[in-house]
Design an enzyme around this catalytic site. Structure first.
Site, mmCIF file in Angstrom:
data_model
loop_
_atom_site.group_PDB
_atom_site.id
_atom_site.type_symbol
_atom_site.label_atom_id
_atom_site.label_comp_id
_atom_site.label_asym_id
_atom_site.label_seq_id
_atom_site.Cartn_x
_atom_site.Cartn_y
_atom_site.Cartn_z
ATOM 1 C CD GLU A 1 25.281 46.807 29.666
ATOM 2 O OE1 GLU A 1 24.522 45.882 29.990
ATOM 3 O OE2 GLU A 1 24.908 47.991 29.541
ATOM 4 C CG ASP B 1 20.103 50.502 26.694
ATOM 5 O OD1 ASP B 1 19.384 49.656 26.141
ATOM 6 O OD2 ASP B 1 20.545 50.374 27.849
ATOM 7 C CD GLU C 1 16.746 49.515 31.096
ATOM 8 O OE1 GLU C 1 16.700 48.696 30.167
ATOM 9 O OE2 GLU C 1 17.793 49.793 31.708
#
Ligand code: GCW
Length: 682
Positions: A289, A368, A396
């Site tokens: 990332e 993820d 998340e």
């Protein structure tokens, strides 16, 4: 109190006349060692006993007198040595402990080979009492199953927390490391009491000022934080910036094979270890990332991690290298690139090239931290490489601590997953505990869910995830129910109806959340960036490799070898065929592995489209039931605690409707197929 700050260490007063009052052992503590962590054990015991029983135990040096809790390490305390025979002692590893109630002199003896073992023993005794267990017949031997039981903070020096949902950082304030370490100490208590023994204190995305933690501008303050954790047997690590030699050194390269760069890191490690002699090591997110890494220099992850490993090796340090490496600039038109394949494709070919003090940290799933995805096929695929698993406690993608989602059942499913890595009997938990391949280092890591909210985790019930993570890292055989029950009794006390109700709510919560969010393992469908709330196409035309491919005929990602991306081929043994074949692929992962028509019939007997409608209607009803169940508990706990959870559950029930209606409407419009039950779809 009603704010939840004490979490599971509130040690509720046990009503007078209780069984423990008769037990003489609980009136004094005998200890003759001065190691800091043993002193911590004494403090914790005194504090817990006083809180539960209403009087402070006497602390004495020599303990021939009867009626005492005796604490000590083998070879340093005559009573401890007399109590535990050689075979018990040799069964106890570095962090294990033994506890024995000795009837003759009405004492309880806690013995261990190290000071942290004594502390874990003390917390165990306190846990037994605060969950209402008898202690007058104790004969316990325990060792942690996993060697590294680590927490990763994603905290930034500006006080923000990446993916944090419980306020600001407790570590940083006004662009400095906090000098008010009281709260950090309380956090260390919570962690140690659940069995955690390591922590990295800054975000894996290491920005400008955090990069300087390795310099004298910050090291003294970093060392102060390390000292707080040290007292609780928790080793401290730092996330580092791979490009440090450029950013804080005066080098022009960070090439891992450049002798100057290697020398720079050796000198840096020496500096860090001079400040913190028991420093754990470095945690690294590289070439991931947009973070810098060895790829810039045409080197690979083995080159990069070994360079750092060499630098910390003289001090017994380790390098934890994350495997979250994938193309984050993908073109959505390109259907051959599959993000799920990436970690395996990058790392598997490097097996055998990593130094023995490098550990690869692999997320539990290949995408993820979705509510449901396959288990990462990289775990267990590298026989000659140390590995640890990474979980995400912070929610998340599972409701951001506004929705209830007890994650221990999900983690257990992952840990129990049979990989066939070495034939039958190769579940994930045996890979990450190091036993399958005999690894030197291994274990668990997880992203923390705490912040400076009074109750630590925003949603009070999300504390159960932090507690449960530690307990599971200590012993993956514990059931999710048993862990939930411990946490409930310690947090709220032992009212049986309360325990039953909250345990039921926790155990149902993951499946409820799954019901009203993205269906059948396909994932995503969230608003971009902040990831809260429904947005079916939020990531459909993005660069992140996160697609569901819904059209008017069907949905799902074809990851088969026959017609798709070939991802199924990364699994081993019978798993390959199980996922490859539509006939045997489990329903809950169907859309993770296959693209199917909406009319495809699941093992459950329902069509995909009807399953979507049904789970979304039911999910909302179940979310509303959570609210109703909680309201029955009013009056059985502090009103403040009750109110904070009630408010979150109300928000969840309302927001679940938003999910239901967006998902159902989207698929009704795409497919044109009506709900068999004729319910309201917009
Ligand atoms: O889950 C994603 C998050 C990023 C995170 C990244 C990672 C720390 O959205 O916020 O960055 O994973 O794990 O590195």
């Amino acid at each position: 109190t009603g704010d939840g700050y004490q979490a599971w260490l509130g040690y509720h007063r046990i009503a007078p006349g209780n069984v423990y009052e008769q037990y003489a052992a609980l009136k004094a503590i005998t200890v003759n060692e001065n190691a800091e962590v043993i002193r911590t054990a004494v403090t914790e015991l005194s504090r817990g006993l006083q809180s539960m029983l209403g009087y402070e135990p006497v602390v004495e040096e020599s303990g021939e007198s009867a009626g005492s809790i005796v604490l000590g390490t083998f070879g340093n305390n005559a009573i401890v040595d007399r109590t535990f025979a050689e075979d018990t002692r040799s069964a106890i590893g570095p962090e294990g402990f033994a506890i024995k109630a000795v009837k003759e002199n009405r004492s309880i003896v806690i013995g261990a080979s190290t000071a942290p073992g004594v502390l874990y023993g003390a917390f165990h005794l306190l846990r037994l009492m605060s969950t209402g267990e008898a202690v007058d017949n104790l004969d316990v031997v325990q060792n942690p199953v996993n060697q590294l039981r680590m927490i990763n903070q994603w905290d930034n020096i500006d006080g923000s927390i990446e993916r944090g949902y419980a306020g600001k950082s407790i570590f940083y304030k006004d662009n400095r490391i906090t000098t008010d370490l009281e709260r950090v100490r309380d956090y260390a208590r919570l962690l140690a009491s659940s069995g955690i023994n390591a922590i990295s204190i800054n975000n894996v995305n290491v920005h400008k000022y955090e990069t300087r933690f390795l310099t004298e501008a910050y090291l003294p303050d970093v060392a102060k934080v390390a000292a707080v954790f040290r007292a609780y047997g928790v080793k401290m690590f730092l996330s580092i910036n791979y490009a440090s030699p450029l950013e804080i050194g005066d080098l022009t390269t960070a090439d891992p094979l450049d002798p100057g760069v290697r020398e720079w890191w050796r000198a840096k490690a020496a500096e860090v270890y001079a400040a913190i002699p028991d420093f754990g090591g470095f945690l690294v997110k590289a070439d991931s990332e947009n973070r810098p890494g060895p790829f810039t220099y045409d080197r690979d992850h083995a080159d990069g991690s070994n360079m750092l490993a060499e630098a910390v090796k003289p001090y017994g340090g380790i390098v934890i290298w994350r495997c979250f490496v994938y193309n984050c600039k993908q073109d959505w038109r390109d259907r051959a690139t599959d993000r799920a394949r990436a970690a395996y494709d990058h790392f598997k070919p490097l097996d055998g090239r990593f130094m023995d003090n490098v550990i690869l940290q692999v997320k539990n799933g290949p995408m993820d931290f979705q509510v449901r995805e396959g288990v990462s096929p990289l775990i267990g695929a590298m026989e000659q490489t140390n590995q640890m698993i990474e979980f995400q406690i912070t929610q998340e993608y599972t409701g951001q601590q506004r929705h209830l989602c007890y994650l221990v059942p999900q983690w257990k499913e992952v840990l129990d997953f049979e990989t066939y890595a070495k034939g039958e009997g190769s579940p994930i938990k045996r890979i990450v505990d190091g036993s399958l391949y005999g690894n030197r280092f291994s274990g668990f890591a997880a992203v923390s869910n705490i912040g400076d909210d009074a109750n630590w985790t925003g949603h009070l019930l999300a504390q159960a995830n932090l507690y449960g993570y530690g307990r599971l890292a200590w012993n993956p055989e514990l059931t999710a129910e048993a862990i939930a029950e411990e946490w409930i009794r310690m947090t709220f006390g032992g009212d049986e109806q309360l325990v039953r109700t909250i345990r039921g709510m926790l155990m149902d919560s993951w499946s409820i959340y799954e019901d009203y969010t993205s269906p059948l393992g396909v994932g995503w469908m969230v608003n971009p960036d902040h990831h809260y709330g429904p947005n079916v196409d939020g990531y459909e035309y993005s660069k992140w490799g996160t697609y569901h491919f819904a059209d008017c005929h069907g949905i799902g990602v074809d990851r088969t070898m026959a017609t798709g991306t070939g991802y199924t081929g990364q699994y081993k043994g019978p798993n390959v065929e199980m996922y490859e074949s539509l006939a045997s692929c489990p329903d809950e992962l169907l859309l993770f592995f296959h693209h199917v028509p909406y009319t495809h019939v699941l093992h459950s007997g329902k069509t995909v489209i009807q399953h979507i409608y049904d789970t979304h209607f039911v999910g909302v009803e179940r979310a509303e039931q959570l609210q109703a169940k909680w309201s029955e508990l009013q009056g059985s706990m502090h009103e403040g605690l009750h109110q904070q959870v009630a408010a979150r559950l109300a928000e969840q029930a309302a927001h679940a409707k938003e999910w239901r209606d967006m998902i159902n409407t989207y698929f009704f419009r795409k497919s044109g197929i009506a709900d068999q039950l004729g319910r309201k779809i917009y």
